[in-house]
Design an enzyme around this catalytic site. Sequence first.
Site, PDB file in Angstrom:
ATOM      1  N   HIS A   1      -3.580  12.962  -5.183  1.00 32.00           N
ATOM      2  CA  HIS A   1      -3.024  14.151  -4.534  1.00 32.00           C
ATOM      3  C   HIS A   1      -2.065  13.764  -3.414  1.00 32.00           C
ATOM      4  O   HIS A   1      -0.978  14.335  -3.281  1.00 32.00           O
ATOM      5  CB  HIS A   1      -4.149  15.029  -3.986  1.00 32.00           C
TER       6      HIS A   1
ATOM      7  N   HIS B   1     -12.190  11.746  -1.077  1.00 31.08           N
ATOM      8  CA  HIS B   1     -11.575  10.456  -0.764  1.00 31.08           C
ATOM      9  C   HIS B   1     -11.972   9.998   0.629  1.00 31.08           C
ATOM     10  O   HIS B   1     -12.368  10.808   1.484  1.00 31.08           O
ATOM     11  CB  HIS B   1     -10.046  10.548  -0.840  1.00 31.08           C
TER      12      HIS B   1
END
Length: 406
Positions: free
Chosen positions: A146, A197
Amino acid sequence: METIPLWQIVSLTSIISWVLLSSFLNLTQKIRFLLQPLVTRCVIDGTPFILKVQGFRHDALDAFFSAISCLVSVPFYTAFLPLLFWSGHSKLARQLSLLIAFCDYLGNSVKDLVSAPRPSSPPVRRITATKDEEENAQEYGLPSSHTLNTVCLSGYLLLYMLACNSPTNHVVQLAGIVTVCFFVGLIGFGRIYLGMHSLVDIFSGLVMGLLILSFWLWVHDYIDNFIVSGQNVTSFWAALSLLLLFAYPTPELPTPSFEYHAAFNGVALGIVSGVQQTYNQFHHENVSKILNPDMSLLQFVGRMAVGIPTILIVKFCSKALAKRMLPVVCNTLGIPIRSTSYILALKDCGGSKAKCESKQMGNFQRMLLFCQESYDVDTGIRFLQYTGLAWSVVDLVPSLFSHLNL
């Protein structure tokens, strides 16, 4: 008879050499052995920071960060890019499409090469509000796709708009840069808040994104000129796409990353082949653009009403055709295959039967197949399906627009 440019021969030969060399020297495992422990330690050490960020938990923040993650996800790009083509901004659309495919390949290659874990859940709370997020959670962590994609695509879009409009007001330029930086930071922070993450994933995605964007800005005009007026465009890109499937590193455990690459690899081939064939008809710089006098908003809505059902039908038909034809072609060529999910009759063909078939193959076939026992035919089906889908976006659907005066 067209001659093959030297650079095309060198490019394809280099990829083949790399595939053979990395296979014989077992480079994937050696690189993973060096990097995986270091990255894993960074992920573990970063867990307390993630827990601090998640200490501000609120339902509104959950919904907000989940929503903006969807805005930079692969399904969003897949839906947005056809509309960009049909709005008349073909050059921007094809550049963004190829840039996404490039980012997806490099980012997912690093993910599966390193095979580093995501933050452990628990103690980290992982929020997966959509099916796409659930699939993303099955991938490895480093780098954050992303973040990488947001850096590349928002950065390229900003620079494209500034180049086209040539603003002299430095305040406007600064505002654009600040907006992009804020958006990238928001995406990165959101990935940590959602528990997807760690800091090392975000940082690596940011660095990779900046490097890829810098490289793309250097080569994008050359690539576009090659697509619209080069030699052997479709044949070269088809060979390149096939070789990139082999050049992809094998992960420690299976993940959806390779499936995403196969899909976008097919998208790139479909767009390149379609644009190369129909550039002078539908994709040159003087085509009608939305909100200009030659294309009203109502006309664009009509294009969507025709185009979206058409590409969905093509996607379904190309998948059905590939499921029927590809196994026949593979069997004819003596290539051992199996199927993970698409073809029930081939689900159990990855074990002893594949080994038996592999023993019956000649040395030349073994060399071509890089000594692999069997191949997942689902990869080829997915590749052909998305090739057909992308081709319909830039060739079939614009042809329908022309016939319908849209």
